[in-house]
Design an enzyme around this catalytic site. Sequence first.
Site, PDB file in Angstrom:
ATOM      1  N   GLU A 210     -44.899  43.573   3.602  1.00 34.03           N
ATOM      2  CA  GLU A 210     -44.921  45.106   3.218  1.00 34.03           C
ATOM      3  C   GLU A 210     -46.088  45.315   2.309  1.00 34.03           C
ATOM      4  O   GLU A 210     -46.690  46.448   2.685  1.00 34.03           O
ATOM      5  CB  GLU A 210     -43.655  45.480   2.477  1.00 34.03           C
ATOM      6  CG  GLU A 210     -42.371  45.400   3.659  1.00 34.03           C
ATOM      7  CD  GLU A 210     -41.704  44.186   4.024  1.00 34.03           C
ATOM      8  OE1 GLU A 210     -42.071  43.362   3.315  1.00 34.03           O
ATOM      9  OE2 GLU A 210     -40.858  44.063   4.636  1.00 34.03           O
TER      10      GLU A 210
ATOM     11  N   HIS B  67     -29.448  47.059   1.094  1.00 32.74           N
ATOM     12  CA  HIS B  67     -29.979  47.814   2.216  1.00 32.74           C
ATOM     13  C   HIS B  67     -29.465  49.174   2.448  1.00 32.74           C
ATOM     14  O   HIS B  67     -29.394  49.699   3.589  1.00 32.74           O
ATOM     15  CB  HIS B  67     -29.398  47.063   3.485  1.00 32.74           C
ATOM     16  CG  HIS B  67     -30.410  45.751   3.744  1.00 32.74           C
ATOM     17  ND1 HIS B  67     -30.144  44.659   2.918  1.00 32.74           N
ATOM     18  CD2 HIS B  67     -31.102  45.379   4.545  1.00 32.74           C
ATOM     19  CE1 HIS B  67     -30.872  43.824   3.301  1.00 32.74           C
ATOM     20  NE2 HIS B  67     -31.706  44.034   4.447  1.00 32.74           N
TER      21      HIS B  67
HETATM   22  C1  LIG Z   1     -38.811  42.817   2.533  1.00 36.14           C
HETATM   23  C2  LIG Z   1     -37.840  42.683   3.858  1.00 36.14           C
HETATM   24  N1  LIG Z   1     -38.748  43.102   5.127  1.00 36.14           N
HETATM   25  C3  LIG Z   1     -37.977  43.312   6.082  1.00 36.14           C
HETATM   26  C4  LIG Z   1     -36.601  42.859   6.019  1.00 36.14           C
HETATM   27  C5  LIG Z   1     -35.688  42.754   7.365  1.00 36.14           C
HETATM   28  N2  LIG Z   1     -35.717  41.519   7.641  1.00 36.14           N
HETATM   29  C6  LIG Z   1     -34.377  40.833   7.586  1.00 36.14           C
HETATM   30  S1  LIG Z   1     -34.438  39.233   7.850  1.00 36.14           S
HETATM   31  C7  LIG Z   1     -35.989  39.325   8.682  1.00 36.14           C
HETATM   32  C8  LIG Z   1     -36.625  37.917   9.162  1.00 36.14           C
HETATM   33  C9  LIG Z   1     -36.850  36.849   8.278  1.00 36.14           C
HETATM   34  O1  LIG Z   1     -37.158  35.893   9.000  1.00 36.14           O
HETATM   35  P1  LIG Z   1     -37.227  34.468   8.476  1.00 36.14           P
HETATM   36  O2  LIG Z   1     -37.873  34.567   7.075  1.00 36.14           O
HETATM   37  O3  LIG Z   1     -37.732  33.480   9.371  1.00 36.14           O
HETATM   38  O4  LIG Z   1     -35.754  34.085   8.219  1.00 36.14           O
HETATM   39  P2  LIG Z   1     -34.751  33.905   9.367  1.00 36.14           P
HETATM   40  O5  LIG Z   1     -33.786  35.065   9.669  1.00 36.14           O
HETATM   41  O6  LIG Z   1     -35.096  33.119  10.618  1.00 36.14           O
HETATM   42  O7  LIG Z   1     -33.594  32.841   8.558  1.00 36.14           O
HETATM   43  C10 LIG Z   1     -36.709  40.759   8.448  1.00 36.14           C
HETATM   44  C11 LIG Z   1     -37.798  41.230   9.018  1.00 36.14           C
HETATM   45  C12 LIG Z   1     -35.937  42.524   4.962  1.00 36.14           C
HETATM   46  N3  LIG Z   1     -34.709  42.053   4.765  1.00 36.14           N
HETATM   47  N4  LIG Z   1     -36.631  42.524   3.499  1.00 36.14           N
END
Ligand SMILES: Cc1ncc(C[n+]2csc(CCOP(=O)(O)OP(=O)(O)O)c2C)c(N)n1
Lengths: 464, 343
Positions: free
Chosen positions: A197, A266
């Site tokens: 972000e 959230h």
């Molecule tokens: C700062 C932030 N940006 C966006 C999100 C929304 N979001 C939640 S999980 C996620 C994907 C994360 O992927 P990864 O780090 O690969 O973890 P995984 O879910 O695969 O375990 C996103 C974009 C968030 N929670 N926090």
Amino acid sequence: MPVEILMPALSPTMTEGKLARWLKKEGEKVASGDVLAEIETDKATMELESVNDGVLGKILVPAGGDAVAVNKPIALILEEGEDASAATSPKAQTNGAAKEAAKPAEAPKVEAPAATPAPAPAAPKAAVPQTEPELGETKTMTVREALRDAMAEEMRRDPDVFLMGEEVAQYHGAYKISQGLLEEFGEKRVVDTPITEMGFTGLGVGASVMGLKPIVEFMTFNFAMQAIDQIINSAAKTLYMSGGQIHCPIVFRGPNGAAARVAAQHSQEYSSWYAHIPGLKVVAPYSASDAKGLLKSAIRDPNPVIFLENEILYGHSFPVPTDPDYLVPIGKAKVVRPGSHVTITAFSRMVEYALAAAETLKGEGIEAEVIDLRSLRPFDIETVVASVKKTNRIVSAEEGWQFAGIGSEISALVMEQAFDYLDAPVARVTGVDVPMPYAANLEKLALPHADHIVAAAKSVLYRS
Amino acid sequence: MPAKQAADAAAAKKPVRKDPGGKLDPELSLRLYEQMLLIRRLEEKAGQMYGMGLIGGFCHLYIGQEAVVIGMQSVITPDDAVVTSYRDHGHMIACGMDPKGILAELCGRRGGYSKGKGGSMHMFSREKNFYGGHGIVGAQVPFGTGIAFAHRYRENGNVCLTYMGDGAVNQGQVYESFNMAALWKLPVVYVIENNKYGMGTSIERASARVDFYHRGQSWGIPGAQVDGMDVMAVREAGEKAVSYTRAGKGPYILEMITYRYRGHSMSDPAKYRTREEVQKVRSERDPIDRLAHLIVEQGVASEDQLKDMDRKVKATISEAAEYAQNSPEPDPSELYTDVYVDA
Ligand SMILES: Cc1ncc(C[n+]2csc(CCOP(=O)(O)OP(=O)(O)O)c2C)c(N)n1
Ligand SMILES: [Mg+2]
């Protein structure tokens, strides 16, 4: 023992769904992991997987069954050799995971129109109206569709406008706001970013000073906290720091405030955070027509605009003007229900509650005037003061926390500009001063509802 | 469960088999198997309970990734700390937290680890040294680095396992943390759970390079890529990383190649990958099946014995689910508690 398959809840906001089709027939063998059916939720089509091995004994809700309530039995799974008629008191068990419904669609590559060259050095004159336009001919659509149409129309109109954010392109947005945009405008103008972000917000600001007009989507405004330095120190202040040389035509948009049961990190409401900042404009629409008209104005505005949406409102429908040049001026509130006894100000989702409260109050002989603030900076104090001069009482409703909130500012402004007209102290209805709890009962208690507005309105009228 | 953890700690001191395909330690392999199964069954139950509307909001399941946390936990001691993202149920089981408290929290009940106030994404246990449960992608990384800072400050010999996803590794604060951890030689192992997707975005579409173990190179942080679907391989790599960082040499990065079988959260239609892709991993690389196969092949236990174990695990989970559903909602007065500590 037959196992009942129940209609599953497949999203935080789903209460019912459509049984799009069955992929197994009655009498067919099923193994754990097999897809039984496709279910349309409020957001997507999901596959319903079996967690049991056995035979699909009986389909209780046929394909096409609409508005099937969550937890309603939709089928029976039998053990092999078992008879469906034996299914007298089936053991309820929920179904397994829902998975991808189809192969991912190859995103067609669309050639974007050539970008216009060098940016204009001075702030361009934007065709933004100063007065409320007529609605004209309308069509019913959801806030979700209105936002998408606003972006699509502005992207067609101006090749410098582009959309950037997490999951905005191939996934069509985490909340499905950007449906069809990648297909129409291509990946040059609909850009999926990594989860960075601070990085992509700063990049957007940099692109905007070069004359591009980024729309930066935050998956939710909770994640904009990662980027708030770029929004405030870069986007909001650069014009001033450069003595007027460099401006940032950029829109930051996404859902703000509480959705449903997504807990403290959230579920925050950021209106007063951004409304505090000189150099930003801040809008928070309620209806689909305002969402569309204000987003178009925001995209055309040469300043950074914070555009606060609400996840719960995305699915709500309203009449929306079909005129592609329908723009709503930034900085103007709207009286959405006239009345003479008490003024109620609200914005975003709270307008729904304010209108419901006004209806309840009417039953008790109280005529409330409801003002949808729509813009929080610049703030339309004239409309509020004009109303207070008529009603002599005011209730401010907002979802966010009370301390230093929007209602605090309204109280101060009304005190300064209409003190002699007030017959009661300003009342503020706000969220409770705690982080958002997860538990269903506590979450309900933490958020303001129509009843709170009714009570506040009566208190300023000294009625009980 | 503390007994189990202590046993893990003891096991950590035993030399690890160098060859994951070699001879299994019977007692250890059965324990790891049971713990992985416990996560799998808990997550399946959570998925069902979400479908019934008992769990709300976001719920991210760990199914498929079990070998990562179970392998890593088996090489640390109960005094070491663990911190991770919102995909945290497996980490809590690995830390020895009670399935009852986890499922009750998922249901928003007072018997939950956060009294029902945190939910799926936000659980903690000071007692088990589990520090969350963080909803903001990447934010747990400096947080975990700070825990390691405190360990170093107190010279207590403890380390912190800081988990993150393949999506999280692109957050700037991850690199700010790497620099500080290397600069101050902090006892932290960064475990990158590369499950190939951050929500609907594949690593290829999010990262300029898709191998992550060398992301600490600029700071001289050693890294290794590990088959995260092989619990023995995880143990072996984890042992090396943990002893390195515990010896005061600074941080270590482990990239675990793994896969999540379910959608990102319960509301993800997962159209960004094919069913075949998921099926292929499930049938060829499943961490539980792979270990079961070795256990049976080497005669450590029979298939029937493993089935018995599964029945026991299922019973534990059913009992926990029962407990969760019967636990009352938090008292309304809890709305106002825990905002401040009394000063
Ligand atoms: C700062 C932030 N940006 C966006 C999100 C929304 N979001 C939640 S999980 C996620 C994907 C994360 O992927 P990864 O780090 O690969 O973890 P995984 O879910 O695969 O375990 C996103 C974009 C968030 N929670 N926090
Ligand atoms: Mg991932």
